[in-house]
Scaffold this active site. Sequence first.
Site, PDB file in Angstrom:
ATOM      1  N   ARG A 162       5.166 -20.348  -1.201  1.00 22.45           N
ATOM      2  CA  ARG A 162       5.948 -18.900  -1.107  1.00 22.45           C
ATOM      3  C   ARG A 162       6.470 -19.171   0.188  1.00 22.45           C
ATOM      4  O   ARG A 162       5.795 -19.092   1.409  1.00 22.45           O
ATOM      5  CB  ARG A 162       5.195 -17.575  -0.957  1.00 22.45           C
ATOM      6  CG  ARG A 162       5.837 -16.563  -1.419  1.00 22.45           C
ATOM      7  CD  ARG A 162       4.968 -15.167  -1.211  1.00 22.45           C
ATOM      8  NE  ARG A 162       4.384 -14.873   0.256  1.00 22.45           N
ATOM      9  CZ  ARG A 162       3.227 -14.629   0.441  1.00 22.45           C
ATOM     10  NH1 ARG A 162       2.338 -14.479  -0.478  1.00 22.45           N
ATOM     11  NH2 ARG A 162       3.064 -14.344   1.954  1.00 22.45           N
TER      12      ARG A 162
ATOM     13  N   GLU B 276       7.829 -17.374   7.583  1.00 21.17           N
ATOM     14  CA  GLU B 276       6.660 -18.671   7.389  1.00 21.17           C
ATOM     15  C   GLU B 276       7.000 -19.359   5.939  1.00 21.17           C
ATOM     16  O   GLU B 276       7.504 -18.806   5.052  1.00 21.17           O
ATOM     17  CB  GLU B 276       5.417 -18.384   7.774  1.00 21.17           C
ATOM     18  CG  GLU B 276       4.920 -17.374   6.631  1.00 21.17           C
ATOM     19  CD  GLU B 276       3.585 -16.825   6.957  1.00 21.17           C
ATOM     20  OE1 GLU B 276       3.029 -17.156   8.095  1.00 21.17           O
ATOM     21  OE2 GLU B 276       2.993 -16.010   6.413  1.00 21.17           O
TER      22      GLU B 276
ATOM     23  N   ASN C  42       4.353 -20.848   3.183  1.00 21.53           N
ATOM     24  CA  ASN C  42       2.736 -20.806   2.704  1.00 21.53           C
ATOM     25  C   ASN C  42       2.499 -21.869   1.934  1.00 21.53           C
ATOM     26  O   ASN C  42       3.366 -22.041   0.817  1.00 21.53           O
ATOM     27  CB  ASN C  42       2.468 -19.647   2.171  1.00 21.53           C
ATOM     28  CG  ASN C  42       2.846 -18.305   3.148  1.00 21.53           C
ATOM     29  OD1 ASN C  42       2.059 -17.960   3.888  1.00 21.53           O
ATOM     30  ND2 ASN C  42       3.917 -17.697   2.901  1.00 21.53           N
TER      31      ASN C  42
ATOM     32  N   SER D 246      -0.154 -15.573  -2.427  1.00 22.47           N
ATOM     33  CA  SER D 246      -0.672 -14.434  -3.334  1.00 22.47           C
ATOM     34  C   SER D 246       0.451 -13.466  -3.572  1.00 22.47           C
ATOM     35  O   SER D 246       1.514 -13.477  -3.059  1.00 22.47           O
ATOM     36  CB  SER D 246      -2.111 -13.781  -2.557  1.00 22.47           C
ATOM     37  OG  SER D 246      -1.533 -13.156  -1.328  1.00 22.47           O
TER      38      SER D 246
ATOM     39  N   LYS E 128       1.498 -23.560  11.281  1.00 22.93           N
ATOM     40  CA  LYS E 128       2.616 -22.918  12.148  1.00 22.93           C
ATOM     41  C   LYS E 128       3.080 -24.008  13.207  1.00 22.93           C
ATOM     42  O   LYS E 128       4.142 -23.986  13.359  1.00 22.93           O
ATOM     43  CB  LYS E 128       1.936 -21.852  13.007  1.00 22.93           C
ATOM     44  CG  LYS E 128       1.467 -20.579  12.115  1.00 22.93           C
ATOM     45  CD  LYS E 128       2.479 -20.141  10.970  1.00 22.93           C
ATOM     46  CE  LYS E 128       1.784 -18.791  10.171  1.00 22.93           C
ATOM     47  NZ  LYS E 128       0.675 -19.184   9.603  1.00 22.93           N
TER      48      LYS E 128
ATOM     49  N   LYS F  60       1.662 -17.212  17.247  1.00 21.37           N
ATOM     50  CA  LYS F  60       0.899 -17.308  16.300  1.00 21.37           C
ATOM     51  C   LYS F  60       0.002 -18.531  16.162  1.00 21.37           C
ATOM     52  O   LYS F  60       0.308 -19.561  16.584  1.00 21.37           O
ATOM     53  CB  LYS F  60       2.062 -17.677  14.981  1.00 21.37           C
ATOM     54  CG  LYS F  60       2.950 -16.692  14.832  1.00 21.37           C
ATOM     55  CD  LYS F  60       3.728 -17.020  13.575  1.00 21.37           C
ATOM     56  CE  LYS F  60       4.597 -15.919  13.012  1.00 21.37           C
ATOM     57  NZ  LYS F  60       5.478 -16.194  11.769  1.00 21.37           N
TER      58      LYS F  60
ATOM     59  N   GLU G 154      -3.919 -18.399   8.444  1.00 22.01           N
ATOM     60  CA  GLU G 154      -3.290 -17.544   7.371  1.00 22.01           C
ATOM     61  C   GLU G 154      -3.910 -16.397   6.995  1.00 22.01           C
ATOM     62  O   GLU G 154      -5.203 -16.302   7.514  1.00 22.01           O
ATOM     63  CB  GLU G 154      -3.131 -18.486   6.048  1.00 22.01           C
ATOM     64  CG  GLU G 154      -2.248 -19.832   6.237  1.00 22.01           C
ATOM     65  CD  GLU G 154      -0.899 -19.695   6.646  1.00 22.01           C
ATOM     66  OE1 GLU G 154      -0.179 -18.609   6.356  1.00 22.01           O
ATOM     67  OE2 GLU G 154      -0.517 -20.692   7.044  1.00 22.01           O
ATOM     68  N   GLY G 155      -3.281 -15.368   6.288  1.00 23.88           N
ATOM     69  CA  GLY G 155      -3.971 -14.189   5.707  1.00 23.88           C
ATOM     70  C   GLY G 155      -3.955 -12.987   6.479  1.00 23.88           C
ATOM     71  O   GLY G 155      -4.431 -11.880   5.973  1.00 23.88           O
TER      72      GLY G 155
ATOM     73  N   ARG H 200       7.489  -7.069  -0.033  1.00 21.50           N
ATOM     74  CA  ARG H 200       6.372  -6.298   0.683  1.00 21.50           C
ATOM     75  C   ARG H 200       7.186  -5.350   1.490  1.00 21.50           C
ATOM     76  O   ARG H 200       7.898  -5.882   2.295  1.00 21.50           O
ATOM     77  CB  ARG H 200       5.481  -6.904   1.389  1.00 21.50           C
ATOM     78  CG  ARG H 200       4.656  -7.849   0.439  1.00 21.50           C
ATOM     79  CD  ARG H 200       3.547  -8.837   1.376  1.00 21.50           C
ATOM     80  NE  ARG H 200       4.534  -9.877   1.924  1.00 21.50           N
ATOM     81  CZ  ARG H 200       3.876 -10.796   2.601  1.00 21.50           C
ATOM     82  NH1 ARG H 200       2.907 -11.005   2.882  1.00 21.50           N
ATOM     83  NH2 ARG H 200       4.749 -12.006   3.121  1.00 21.50           N
TER      84      ARG H 200
END
Length: 424
Positions: free
Chosen positions: A48, A68, A70, A75, A244, A308, A312-313, A398
Amino acid sequence: MDEKFLDRIMGEVEGVGKVDLFTGQLWKRWKRLRDEGVVQPLQLGMFRSDYMLHAPSDGTPASLKQVEFNTISSSFGTLSQRAAGMHKYLYKSTQYYNASGHLKEANFPSNRTTAGLAEGLAEAHKAYGVPNARILFVVQEGERNVFDQRWLEYELLETHGIHVVRQSLNQLAHSATVDPSTCALCIVPPAGSTGPVEIAVVYFRAGYTPTDYPTPAHYDTRYLLESSRAIQCPSIQLQLAGGKKVQEVLTRPGVLEGFLCDASRWGSGVLPQEDVDALRASWMAMWGLEENGGVQKAHMLAQRLVLKPQREGGGNNVYKEAIPPFLDDLPTKEREAWIAMELIAPPEGLGNYLVRAGAGTEGAVQADVISELGIFGWALFGGKDGEVKEKEVGWLLRTKGKESNEGGVAAGFSVLDSILLVDD
């Protein structure tokens, strides 16, 4: 696939792995796999790529900028499809009370992310070549994001006839074995099964955060899975490639060109320089804190930056006014584990209502908002014939309050949304 590049950037000897324990532990297992001989060259990536609209105050035309990329546990694809379906249903049932001329059926784009992501997993299963083998979902203990995962499980069974096994790394430490002669990965499912089942694809929806590996034995379980001939999604090396630090290094002059414009590497498949320039234009400025003057520059520009780590998350970054005191306390040896990235400047004056779980209509919050667009895709690659199968398969939107720095849905910072196309 460039092992020397990844060793230099993320490895324990030269790169981030020597100062970041999590990265170093993953790299160690990958190095061991290479030393012993990788059994399964095929890899599946379920990706993603996230973007936000950048509208700087100097009048420069707005453009999409990458947040970024992923490579593990990407998800909310299936739940984003449900959000898009909900908005289409509300249009058909109410026409949104004619609140805007843009609200018409043709402006609600299709979102079939569930079928697209399941297709990628099914392609890997097919490439494995054992029809009755299963796909393993590696999940977290007490998984909170189970509903996003279940829709993929349903699609795999109903459309492709493929069964799924869900287990955590804790469970796999006791249930997983690799046959010493065939390298087949077998799992003992929960009670009620007739015996071990063979695994064709290992799909990680866990393993992206240090808390998933509370002991060295958990990293060893990850190694066990990767030492089999099951196709990994992602492999350790693909997970490391999503770090990153890799994102930052690719922005340095000449690095991207070395991957995309080197005829000795790609033959006739090189990209023209204008395409490379267009790709580079989608990135914000970045640099490593270990660079000469990197910390001082971050101090000076703190209000325009995010720092950063290799995580992740959500919930891991450091923003704006929190940066100077963080830098003052950051040990010199740990600087290499962090990058500085210029913040994307979203458009002003966009209002909406945010509805949180359990709050109902009464709890809807009106706020100035910003949105982040995620584009999903998958790629099956790494075989001896060099063939790459890949496909773009859907999207996620989002939305969060403008005052919020973080953007994670599961972490409670943003809500699922859907796209409305607007005629220019």
